[in-house]
Design an enzyme around this catalytic site. Sequence first.
Site, PDB file in Angstrom:
ATOM      1  N   ASP A 122       0.680  -1.280   0.206  1.00 27.34           N
ATOM      2  CA  ASP A 122      -0.038   0.348   0.239  1.00 27.34           C
ATOM      3  C   ASP A 122       1.545   1.558  -0.056  1.00 27.34           C
ATOM      4  O   ASP A 122       2.345   1.576   0.557  1.00 27.34           O
ATOM      5  CB  ASP A 122      -0.663  -0.128   0.914  1.00 27.34           C
ATOM      6  CG  ASP A 122      -0.630  -0.020   2.287  1.00 27.34           C
ATOM      7  OD1 ASP A 122       1.034  -0.564   2.720  1.00 27.34           O
ATOM      8  OD2 ASP A 122      -1.150   1.562   2.850  1.00 27.34           O
ATOM      9  N   ASP A 176       8.530   3.768  -1.492  1.00 29.02           N
ATOM     10  CA  ASP A 176       8.258   3.484  -0.281  1.00 29.02           C
ATOM     11  C   ASP A 176       6.801   2.701  -0.378  1.00 29.02           C
ATOM     12  O   ASP A 176       5.910   3.603  -0.911  1.00 29.02           O
ATOM     13  CB  ASP A 176       7.955   4.479   0.677  1.00 29.02           C
ATOM     14  CG  ASP A 176       7.743   4.147   1.868  1.00 29.02           C
ATOM     15  OD1 ASP A 176       7.042   3.285   2.584  1.00 29.02           O
ATOM     16  OD2 ASP A 176       7.057   5.140   2.775  1.00 29.02           O
ATOM     17  N   GLU A 201       0.000  -0.932   6.612  1.00 29.88           N
ATOM     18  CA  GLU A 201       1.290  -0.212   6.396  1.00 29.88           C
ATOM     19  C   GLU A 201       1.071   1.485   6.936  1.00 29.88           C
ATOM     20  O   GLU A 201       1.130   1.604   7.917  1.00 29.88           O
ATOM     21  CB  GLU A 201       2.053  -0.619   6.410  1.00 29.88           C
ATOM     22  CG  GLU A 201       3.754   0.298   7.202  1.00 29.88           C
ATOM     23  CD  GLU A 201       4.649   1.932   7.015  1.00 29.88           C
ATOM     24  OE1 GLU A 201       4.492   1.786   7.919  1.00 29.88           O
ATOM     25  OE2 GLU A 201       4.174   1.891   5.971  1.00 29.88           O
ATOM     26  N   GLU A 202       0.537   1.937   5.488  1.00 28.05           N
ATOM     27  CA  GLU A 202       0.656   3.482   5.677  1.00 28.05           C
ATOM     28  C   GLU A 202      -1.014   4.352   6.253  1.00 28.05           C
ATOM     29  O   GLU A 202      -1.148   5.490   6.705  1.00 28.05           O
ATOM     30  CB  GLU A 202       0.803   3.813   4.089  1.00 28.05           C
ATOM     31  CG  GLU A 202       2.010   3.600   3.721  1.00 28.05           C
ATOM     32  CD  GLU A 202       3.173   4.342   3.749  1.00 28.05           C
ATOM     33  OE1 GLU A 202       3.110   4.770   4.763  1.00 28.05           O
ATOM     34  OE2 GLU A 202       3.917   4.533   2.994  1.00 28.05           O
ATOM     35  N   HIS A 224       6.704   9.479   1.143  1.00 28.92           N
ATOM     36  CA  HIS A 224       5.968  10.358   1.536  1.00 28.92           C
ATOM     37  C   HIS A 224       4.872  11.637   0.908  1.00 28.92           C
ATOM     38  O   HIS A 224       4.440  12.377   1.319  1.00 28.92           O
ATOM     39  CB  HIS A 224       5.344  10.553   3.161  1.00 28.92           C
ATOM     40  CG  HIS A 224       5.535   8.986   3.780  1.00 28.92           C
ATOM     41  ND1 HIS A 224       5.152   9.358   5.430  1.00 28.92           N
ATOM     42  CD2 HIS A 224       5.165   8.086   3.008  1.00 28.92           C
ATOM     43  CE1 HIS A 224       4.610   7.813   5.994  1.00 28.92           C
ATOM     44  NE2 HIS A 224       5.093   6.717   5.035  1.00 28.92           N
TER      45      HIS A 224
END
Length: 464
Positions: free
Chosen positions: A103, A134, A169-170, A434
Amino acid sequence: MTSESPRSVAVRDAALSAVPAALADLGALVRIPSVAFPGFDRAEVERSAAAVADLARGLGIFDRVEVATATIPETGEEGMPAVLATRAARNGRPTILLYAHHDVQPVGDEALWDSAPFEPTVRDGRLYGRGAADDKAGVMAHIGALRALVEAAGEDFDLGVNLFIEGEEEAGSASFAAFLSDNADALRADVIVVADSGNWDATTPALTVSLRGNARFTMTVRTLEHASHSGMFGGAVPDAMLATVKLLATLWDDDGGVAVEGLSERDAETPEYSEETLRSEAGLPPGVSPIGSGTILSRIWNKPSITVTGIDAPSVRNASNTLSPEVSVVISARVAPGQSAEEAYQAIEAHLRAHAPFGAQLSFRDIETGNPFLVDTSGDAVAHARAALAEGYGVDPVDIGVGGSIPFIADLVREFPAAQILVTGVEDPHARAHSPNESLHLDTFRHALVSEALLLERLDASSR
């Protein structure tokens, strides 16, 4: 540098050959907007999980590959889909668990991107796209390293391999602990590799040996029963914005360091790291000073920090001459290694209640905590990892701390206390995870894939 065995040379060569296909598969994964946050399309996360499962099946080595979910204990809702693949160890060899997540973060303001966030684009030796670093690169480092091991050693190698690619996870890993509990036997391993961290720079590998914890919450400050005219009552009536600004300012000292009693620091040496490097990597412009005291890396790795990451208040566009009755803010604190996240949260809440001005009423909700982590570096897996990184990058690795948090590692430690946990990564300091224009340094990815393949080969050649 140690001399390499013929099989490790074969694994290295196979890993180098595996890089182009791994990057092509990474590009395909980046094209899937697998954002697991509420309000986004769950079907895209499911599509991403299915794609990762197909990659795992394509290796031809696993006894089982499945897309699975777990129930979120607090809500009873179904968590986001993860990929779980297992292969039993043979002839006394250890089992390794390879973790990454498929994710990704939301893209934010798409106008800030130089190319479409879900269209992988190569510029100046970097692959741009949301999730390119990421952590879909972590997924493909695992897949590519396994491909190399199979190419060099054949499908009958003895190493046990479990693959766990998370899907939320995010978004906070809400079902992570339940997933571990539900699948404990399938996930159990002697060594766990978490490919979700970074490196010292684009050419120097790192092994992450400490992580700060986190405490995140929403605070609402209320001073009025209803909004009132600022001209009629301003100067006598404390509005919520005034109270909030004054209250938040008490969290830091004049240098910008945290000023909350009860938050601890870790006393540990840090490598040399210049202010010039900080300015380059963080985007700190001339004239703006760093905050805090002590060495720069001690501020990032070993001390707490507090950041206001969101605020609900009238926008500039909607501003009127009004005293706001309440204001809500999201506060994100990073907790120094050695202190529990719950203890840190309690210290911050106590500070805020003690310093609330004008009798402002405070309420707290959406409290999330994750404990810090310190790696036990005495195990043989750490030695194998350091040697593999040195061979894969051609440069000795650096032990680093990370200012960010990976809260689920505490769950791994609790569920598998005997496992040796290695935190590695494919990011460099300019990856901008991010943020808009997230990217993967292609040479770093190549070195990371080779290093992980060499680690697998070393573990396959060892016995428990």
